[in-house]
Design an enzyme around this catalytic site. Structure first.
Site, PDB file in Angstrom:
ATOM      1  N   GLY A 136       0.774  -1.246   0.000  1.00 49.65           N
ATOM      2  CA  GLY A 136       0.000   0.000   0.000  1.00 49.65           C
ATOM      3  C   GLY A 136       0.793   1.277   0.000  1.00 49.65           C
TER       4      GLY A 136
ATOM      5  CD  GLU B 243       0.284  -9.080   1.834  1.00 50.95           C
ATOM      6  OE1 GLU B 243      -0.558  -8.477   1.138  1.00 50.95           O
ATOM      7  OE2 GLU B 243      -0.024  -9.897   2.694  1.00 50.95           O
ATOM      8  N   PRO B 244       4.684  -5.364  -0.619  1.00 51.09           N
ATOM      9  CG  PRO B 244       6.956  -4.852  -0.899  1.00 51.09           C
ATOM     10  CD  PRO B 244       6.019  -5.783  -0.154  1.00 51.09           C
TER      11      PRO B 244
ATOM     12  NE  ARG C 232      -2.480   3.080 -11.194  1.00 49.65           N
ATOM     13  CZ  ARG C 232      -2.426   4.246 -10.621  1.00 49.65           C
ATOM     14  NH1 ARG C 232      -1.877   5.259 -11.252  1.00 49.65           N
ATOM     15  NH2 ARG C 232      -2.896   4.428  -9.413  1.00 49.65           N
TER      16      ARG C 232
ATOM     17  CE1 TYR D 168      -8.454   2.080  -9.386  1.00 44.11           C
ATOM     18  CE2 TYR D 168      -6.523   2.124 -10.805  1.00 44.11           C
ATOM     19  CZ  TYR D 168      -7.486   1.415 -10.100  1.00 44.11           C
ATOM     20  OH  TYR D 168      -7.456   0.056 -10.113  1.00 44.11           O
TER      21      TYR D 168
ATOM     22  CB  CYS E  80     -14.430   4.111 -29.953  1.00 44.58           C
ATOM     23  SG  CYS E  80     -13.569   3.980 -31.510  1.00 44.58           S
TER      24      CYS E  80
HETATM   25  N1  LLP Z   1      -1.491  -7.023  -0.695  1.00 39.24           N
HETATM   26  C1  LLP Z   1      -2.801  -7.111  -0.983  1.00 39.24           C
HETATM   27  C2  LLP Z   1      -3.619  -8.088  -0.256  1.00 39.24           C
HETATM   28  C3  LLP Z   1      -3.358  -6.278  -1.970  1.00 39.24           C
HETATM   29  O1  LLP Z   1      -4.655  -6.369  -2.246  1.00 39.24           O
HETATM   30  C4  LLP Z   1      -2.544  -5.371  -2.664  1.00 39.24           C
HETATM   31  C5  LLP Z   1      -3.084  -4.505  -3.707  1.00 39.24           C
HETATM   32  C6  LLP Z   1      -1.166  -5.335  -2.335  1.00 39.24           C
HETATM   33  C7  LLP Z   1      -0.683  -6.176  -1.332  1.00 39.24           C
HETATM   34  C8  LLP Z   1      -0.197  -4.413  -3.013  1.00 39.24           C
HETATM   35  O2  LLP Z   1      -0.500  -3.082  -2.791  1.00 39.24           O
HETATM   36  P1  LLP Z   1       0.478  -1.943  -3.305  1.00 39.24           P
HETATM   37  O3  LLP Z   1       1.769  -2.029  -2.508  1.00 39.24           O
HETATM   38  O4  LLP Z   1       0.713  -2.188  -4.732  1.00 39.24           O
HETATM   39  O5  LLP Z   1      -0.273  -0.698  -3.059  1.00 39.24           O
HETATM   40  N2  LLP Z   1      -4.991  -1.181  -9.598  1.00 39.24           N
HETATM   41  C9  LLP Z   1      -4.835  -0.194  -8.549  1.00 39.24           C
HETATM   42  C10 LLP Z   1      -4.218  -0.767  -7.320  1.00 39.24           C
HETATM   43  C11 LLP Z   1      -4.959  -1.961  -6.753  1.00 39.24           C
HETATM   44  C12 LLP Z   1      -4.296  -2.545  -5.543  1.00 39.24           C
HETATM   45  C13 LLP Z   1      -4.925  -3.830  -5.141  1.00 39.24           C
HETATM   46  N3  LLP Z   1      -4.306  -4.504  -4.047  1.00 39.24           N
HETATM   47  C14 LLP Z   1      -4.030   0.981  -9.092  1.00 39.24           C
HETATM   48  O6  LLP Z   1      -3.676   0.975 -10.273  1.00 39.24           O
HETATM   49  O7  LLP Z   1      -3.801   1.937  -8.381  1.00 39.24           O
END
Ligand code: LLP
Length: 411
Positions: free
Chosen positions: A235, A269-270, A308, A312, A341
């Site tokens: 996150g 979990e990055p 994106r 978003y 389109c």
């Molecule tokens: N762990 C879990 C359980 C998750 O659901 C996610 C992301 C991560 C780790 C990794 O999160 P990160 O470090 O990447 O923020 N498609 C969206 C982002 C969706 C994230 C979903 N889960 C975007 O383009 O912003």
């Protein structure tokens, strides 16, 4: 610190001019920096910690392989991602599996290859895991994804840790699941996980989440359930131009400290923070079009390549691959749009850029995460190529699709 720098007015990735890659490989193309990828992966390597890269951010096999070699495990969210992680040589003992809708077949595979843990997200899922474990006569290591009910500032589609979201279970249910597992002959409780959302740029919610996990784990220990690890999820946000970004090491230290001090292993979990800043999307200007009081810049990448901005309202910086000087430098406010389109097909709106001409090359920055991963064939568009740069060399790590791919599986 970015691997994307101008040298004599030309934008480079490490020591390779992006224009050379565009000429040889064509556009649109995703280009990644190997040095930046490895630098980022290294920031998550700590004693008594395991960083499980979130494969969903970018599942390119070559990148997964590099991350695995750099010591990372994987956080997978489907049988397909489990396949990719194993294919990349990541040891099953470093793979965790999160997700609200794991299929029985996916659980079977995860237990067959003996991954580190399945992170349970509902009582019903736990029953399925227990059944499969018993059938396979194998002990299933389970973690529980708890929903800590922490509000975060991010796009509502990617905030995940509040009570009303579909993710995780309530603290009470988490305790009940772990107690059940503790008693069950084929289940072993090993961890507790939380993931509060994505693209979060301030530290306090993460620290709150880490403390929340420690408190729960300590209470569980008093009732005889001793967990191995606490998982703070991913996150951590990156800089889409606002400039407020947390250094990786600061995040890692802040979230891991409470957990390590309490005597647990820390799992992270990055996803985005590993790959996002390592990649750009290269695109060519096709036409300019003044219309309706606007200046449209029509490029050869669209929402099928990078979803994106429209999904978003993400503001990816856009840099010209060749810097211009003199009168051309006076910016024009462009809507940068693709060929799809749909009115929602844009890469940027009202974006000041030096005046552009057909043939000019642009780099859409910070595009390594959830870029290619969310690409599609919409509007009959083959998926773009992916290229990995290592100093002054580069290699194509995924070929651009051809029209034949549009027939894949068709009968
Ligand atoms: N762990 C879990 C359980 C998750 O659901 C996610 C992301 C991560 C780790 C990794 O999160 P990160 O470090 O990447 O923020 N498609 C969206 C982002 C969706 C994230 C979903 N889960 C975007 O383009 O912003």
């Amino acid at each position: 610190m970015t691997p994307f720098q101008y040298k004599q007015n030309m934008l480079y990735c490490e020591d390779t001019p992006l224009a050379d890659i565009a000429n040889a490989v064509g556009t649109p193309a995703y280009v990644y920096s190997q040095a930046e990828l490895l630098r980022r992966a290294a920031a998550f390597q700590i004693d008594n910690g395991l960083a499980c890269y979130a494969v969903k951010a970018n599942g390119n096999p070559a990148l997964l392989h590099l991350l695995g070699q750099a010591g990372m495990g994987a956080d997978v969210t489907s049988g397909g991602e489990l396949f990719l992680a194993l294919h990349a040589g990541i040891s099953p003992g470093k793979i965790i599996y999160s997700g609200v809708g794991k299929l029985r077949s996916e659980i079977e595979r995860a237990l067959q290859v003996n991954i580190r843990a399945l992170h349970v997200e509902s009582a019903m899922e736990l029953e399925t895991i227990a059944e499969v474990a018993m059938q396979q006569q194998t002990i299933a290591s389970i973690g529980v994804r708890v929903n800590p009910n922490i509000a975060v500032e991010t796009h509502p589609y990617i905030s995940t840790g509040q009570r009303e979201h579909k993710f995780g279970v309530s603290p009470d249910t988490a305790v009940a699941i772990l107690q059940f597992a503790q008693q069950h002959p084929w289940l072993q409780p090993v961890g507790l996980a939380a993931h509060i959302g994505s693209q979060i740029t301030d530290l306090p919610p993460f620290v709150e989440s880490a403390h929340f996990l420690v408190k729960m784990a300590n209470e569980l220990a008093e009732s005889g359930i001793r967990l191995q690890y606490l998982d703070v999820g991913g996150g951590l946000g990156i800089d889409y131009g606002e400039g407020n970004v947390l250094p990786l090491a600061e995040w890692v230290t802040a979230v891991s400290q409470p957990i390590l001090q309490a005597g647990y292993e820390v799992v992270m979990e990055p996803g985005r923070s590993i790959v996002g800043p390592t990649g750009v999307l290269l695109t060519h200007v096709v036409y300019t079009k003044p219309q309706g009081g606007k200046e449209f810049l029509i490029v050869d990448a669209g929402m099928n390549d990078l979803l994106r901005p429209t999904l978003y309202k993400a503001q990816h910086p856009i840099w010209p691959v060749e810097q211009v000087t003199g009168t051309l430098e006076v910016p024009v406010t462009y809507d940068v749009v693709g060929p799809i389109c749909e009115t929602g097909d844009f890469l940027a709106k009202a974006r000041p850029l030096p005046r552009q001409e057909p043939g000019n090359l642009l780099a859409v920055m910070q595009a390594g995460a959830y870029g290619f991963a969310m690409a599609s064939n919409y509007n009959g568009r083959p998926r773009p190529a992916e290229v990995l740069v290592n100093s002054n060399r580069y290699s194509v790590i995924r070929q651009r699709q051809t029209y034949d791919h549009l027939l894949d599986g068709a009968i």
